[in-house]
Design a protein around this motif. Structure first.
Motif, PDB file in Angstrom:
ATOM      1  N   GLY A 115      11.679   2.410  -9.140  1.00 14.51           N
ATOM      2  CA  GLY A 115      13.248   2.689  -9.526  1.00 14.51           C
ATOM      3  C   GLY A 115      14.102   2.406  -8.410  1.00 14.51           C
ATOM      4  N   TYR A 116      13.423   2.039  -7.114  1.00  7.56           N
ATOM      5  CA  TYR A 116      14.608   1.999  -5.864  1.00  7.56           C
ATOM      6  C   TYR A 116      15.877   0.811  -6.150  1.00  7.56           C
ATOM      7  CZ  TYR A 116      11.560   4.921  -3.424  1.00  7.56           C
ATOM      8  OH  TYR A 116      11.125   6.092  -2.557  1.00  7.56           O
TER       9      TYR A 116
ATOM     10  N   PRO B 182      16.155  10.109  -9.036  1.00  4.28           N
ATOM     11  CA  PRO B 182      15.677   9.316  -7.739  1.00  4.28           C
ATOM     12  C   PRO B 182      14.174   8.855  -8.113  1.00  4.28           C
ATOM     13  CG  PRO B 182      16.799  11.478  -7.234  1.00  4.28           C
ATOM     14  CD  PRO B 182      16.668  11.236  -8.768  1.00  4.28           C
ATOM     15  N   PRO B 183      13.797   7.945  -7.542  1.00  2.75           N
ATOM     16  CA  PRO B 183      12.439   7.428  -7.640  1.00  2.75           C
ATOM     17  C   PRO B 183      11.322   8.156  -6.972  1.00  2.75           C
ATOM     18  CG  PRO B 183      13.631   5.990  -6.256  1.00  2.75           C
ATOM     19  CD  PRO B 183      14.554   6.747  -6.595  1.00  2.75           C
ATOM     20  N   PRO B 184      10.286   7.940  -7.106  1.00  2.00           N
ATOM     21  CA  PRO B 184       9.097   8.699  -6.150  1.00  2.00           C
ATOM     22  C   PRO B 184       8.904   7.974  -5.070  1.00  2.00           C
ATOM     23  CG  PRO B 184       8.213   7.258  -8.061  1.00  2.00           C
ATOM     24  CD  PRO B 184       9.389   7.313  -8.299  1.00  2.00           C
TER      25      PRO B 184
ATOM     26  N   LEU C 202       9.504   2.408   5.228  1.00  2.00           N
ATOM     27  CA  LEU C 202      10.132   3.238   6.242  1.00  2.00           C
ATOM     28  C   LEU C 202      11.441   3.707   5.870  1.00  2.00           C
ATOM     29  CD1 LEU C 202      11.141   1.744   9.480  1.00  2.00           C
ATOM     30  CD2 LEU C 202      10.250   0.433   7.795  1.00  2.00           C
ATOM     31  N   ARG C 203      12.210   4.747   6.291  1.00  2.00           N
ATOM     32  CA  ARG C 203      13.332   5.075   5.880  1.00  2.00           C
ATOM     33  C   ARG C 203      13.288   5.284   4.604  1.00  2.00           C
ATOM     34  NH1 ARG C 203      14.092   1.720  10.250  1.00  2.00           N
ATOM     35  NH2 ARG C 203      14.958   2.668  12.141  1.00  2.00           N
ATOM     36  N   ILE C 204      12.424   5.880   3.927  1.00  2.00           N
ATOM     37  CA  ILE C 204      12.562   6.160   2.592  1.00  2.00           C
ATOM     38  C   ILE C 204      13.460   7.218   2.046  1.00  2.00           C
ATOM     39  CG2 ILE C 204      10.735   6.820   0.552  1.00  2.00           C
ATOM     40  CD1 ILE C 204       8.729   5.868   2.948  1.00  2.00           C
ATOM     41  N   THR C 205      14.381   6.989   1.184  1.00  3.16           N
ATOM     42  CA  THR C 205      15.505   7.708   0.918  1.00  3.16           C
ATOM     43  C   THR C 205      15.508   7.693  -0.615  1.00  3.16           C
ATOM     44  OG1 THR C 205      16.727   7.073   2.749  1.00  3.16           O
ATOM     45  CG2 THR C 205      17.735   8.334   1.445  1.00  3.16           C
ATOM     46  N   PRO C 206      14.759   8.570  -1.642  1.00  4.20           N
ATOM     47  CA  PRO C 206      14.888   8.334  -2.804  1.00  4.20           C
ATOM     48  C   PRO C 206      16.190   8.996  -3.555  1.00  4.20           C
ATOM     49  CG  PRO C 206      12.774   9.502  -2.078  1.00  4.20           C
ATOM     50  CD  PRO C 206      13.572   9.300  -0.861  1.00  4.20           C
ATOM     51  N   GLU C 207      16.968  10.044  -2.588  1.00  2.18           N
ATOM     52  CA  GLU C 207      17.903  10.103  -3.350  1.00  2.18           C
ATOM     53  C   GLU C 207      19.073   9.288  -3.289  1.00  2.18           C
ATOM     54  OE1 GLU C 207      17.751  11.902   0.989  1.00  2.18           O
ATOM     55  OE2 GLU C 207      16.587  11.720  -0.795  1.00  2.18           O
ATOM     56  N   ALA C 208      18.787   8.339  -2.496  1.00  2.91           N
ATOM     57  CA  ALA C 208      19.988   7.126  -2.831  1.00  2.91           C
ATOM     58  C   ALA C 208      19.315   5.971  -3.254  1.00  2.91           C
ATOM     59  CB  ALA C 208      20.391   6.824  -1.262  1.00  2.91           C
ATOM     60  N   GLY C 209      18.029   6.084  -3.523  1.00  9.61           N
ATOM     61  CA  GLY C 209      17.223   4.779  -3.972  1.00  9.61           C
ATOM     62  C   GLY C 209      17.225   3.796  -3.027  1.00  9.61           C
ATOM     63  N   SER C 210      16.787   3.985  -1.879  1.00  8.69           N
ATOM     64  CA  SER C 210      16.837   2.977  -0.748  1.00  8.69           C
ATOM     65  C   SER C 210      15.511   3.329   0.136  1.00  8.69           C
ATOM     66  CB  SER C 210      18.109   3.256   0.326  1.00  8.69           C
ATOM     67  OG  SER C 210      17.856   2.412   1.313  1.00  8.69           O
ATOM     68  N   ILE C 211      14.762   1.901   0.575  1.00 15.16           N
ATOM     69  CA  ILE C 211      13.668   1.993   1.223  1.00 15.16           C
ATOM     70  C   ILE C 211      13.700   0.915   1.678  1.00 15.16           C
ATOM     71  CG2 ILE C 211      12.264   0.844  -0.825  1.00 15.16           C
ATOM     72  CD1 ILE C 211      10.131   2.711  -0.185  1.00 15.16           C
ATOM     73  N   GLU C 212      12.965   0.683   3.029  1.00 21.77           N
ATOM     74  CA  GLU C 212      13.009  -0.206   4.050  1.00 21.77           C
ATOM     75  C   GLU C 212      11.363  -0.769   4.348  1.00 21.77           C
ATOM     76  OE1 GLU C 212      13.958  -1.133   8.905  1.00 21.77           O
ATOM     77  OE2 GLU C 212      14.993   0.368   7.715  1.00 21.77           O
ATOM     78  N   VAL C 213      11.294  -2.027   4.473  1.00 23.02           N
ATOM     79  CA  VAL C 213      10.028  -2.736   4.813  1.00 23.02           C
ATOM     80  C   VAL C 213      10.328  -3.067   6.339  1.00 23.02           C
ATOM     81  CG1 VAL C 213      10.704  -4.861   4.197  1.00 23.02           C
ATOM     82  CG2 VAL C 213       8.237  -4.236   4.518  1.00 23.02           C
ATOM     83  N   GLY C 214       9.030  -2.530   7.043  1.00 23.43           N
ATOM     84  CA  GLY C 214       9.520  -3.042   8.691  1.00 23.43           C
ATOM     85  C   GLY C 214       7.871  -2.902   9.080  1.00 23.43           C
ATOM     86  N   HIS C 215       7.996  -2.657  10.620  1.00 26.12           N
ATOM     87  CA  HIS C 215       6.572  -2.560  11.374  1.00 26.12           C
ATOM     88  C   HIS C 215       5.597  -3.866  10.867  1.00 26.12           C
ATOM     89  CE1 HIS C 215       7.750   1.201  13.347  1.00 26.12           C
ATOM     90  NE2 HIS C 215       8.136   1.547  12.217  1.00 26.12           N
ATOM     91  N   ILE C 216       6.343  -4.959  10.606  1.00 24.13           N
ATOM     92  CA  ILE C 216       5.585  -5.818  10.105  1.00 24.13           C
ATOM     93  C   ILE C 216       5.096  -6.795  11.305  1.00 24.13           C
ATOM     94  CG2 ILE C 216       5.489  -8.102   8.898  1.00 24.13           C
ATOM     95  CD1 ILE C 216       8.211  -6.897   7.443  1.00 24.13           C
TER      96      ILE C 216
END
Length: 238
Positions: free
Chosen positions: A142-143, A15-17, A101-115
């Motif tokens: 590493g996402y 998992p990434p940081p 947001l919705r930062i999920t290192p264990e799945a390697g998933s991350i979102e950009v939002g509130h733009i």
């Protein structure tokens, strides 16, 4: 064992940081962690008089700099979402805000939002560079998956996602209730295997030689990213 039934193996997955509120530096823009005392009043001034910026946000518009400062104070130390301020390198003025947001290192998933981009930074290369810097950080960390979600009625956001190289994945119906109204949510993503080609597209587009003396682009980013996208948004083809 049939991988077609069980999915592609992901050997030695680490998992990434999580993002650590680090500053991201570009040629046109820098992104720095939101600090209410440092940024809120300047951001409010940049947003003031443009209440439509908040149409699809779960908060806003803000009636005063004090109200926006209070909102920023409540969020500046948040772990998820983590807010970054877009600061114009030339003027030193904040011109927008975005978050991981919705930062999920264990799945390697991350979102950009509130733009939220102030009119003076909209449709400019600095805002595009900011989106590139955030995406670049995520994939270098590493996402595997970088997400963009928006109200399905927000065609401007859907256009922006597609221009930036995000692939359309569908619409989640009756997904949320925001400000007392139904929200269907359009989903987009970029995955790690697509990033090298998209990274090169951004670098070509952001190169100073891609702009004439009036700052007009020679090549459009959407043309450079089109071949990388796995799927286009049908709502934008009507």
């Amino acid at each position: 064992m049939n991988d077609r039934k069980l999915g592609r193996p992901v050997p030695d997955w680490t998992p990434p940081p999580r993002p650590d509120r680090e500053r991201l530096e570009g040629r046109l823009v820098r992104l720095e962690p939101l600090v209410a005392d440092a940024h809120a009043l300047a951001l409010h001034d940049a947003f003031e008089g443009h209440d439509d910026l908040w149409d699809y946000m779960p908060y806003g518009p803000f009636t005063s700099g004090t109200a926006y400062h209070r909102w920023a104070r409540q969020r500046e130390a948040g772990d998820d979402p983590q807010f970054l301020v877009l600061v114009d390198q030339a003027s030193g003025l904040p011109g927008g805000i975005a978050s991981y947001l919705r930062i999920t290192p264990e799945a390697g998933s991350i979102e950009v939002g509130h733009i939220c981009i102030a009119p003076r930074m909209q449709r400019g290369a600095a805002a595009t560079e900011a989106m590139f810097l955030m995406m670049d950080w995520a994939f270098h960390a590493g996402y595997r998956r970088y997400e963009w979600k928006c109200n399905a009625l927000n065609l401007a956001s859907r256009r922006a996602a597609q221009r930036l190289g995000f692939s359309f994945e569908g619409v989640f119906r009756n997904h949320l209730i925001v400000k007392g109204r139904n929200r269907d949510t359009a989903w987009f993503s970029v995955i790690d295997s697509e990033w090298p080609a998209l990274q090169e597209a951004f670098r070509v587009w952001l190169d100073p030689t891609n702009f004439d003396a009036m700052g007009r682009q020679r090549e459009r980013l959407s043309d450079l990213t089109r071949l990388v996208r796995a799927a286009s948004d049908p709502a934008l083809e009507r």
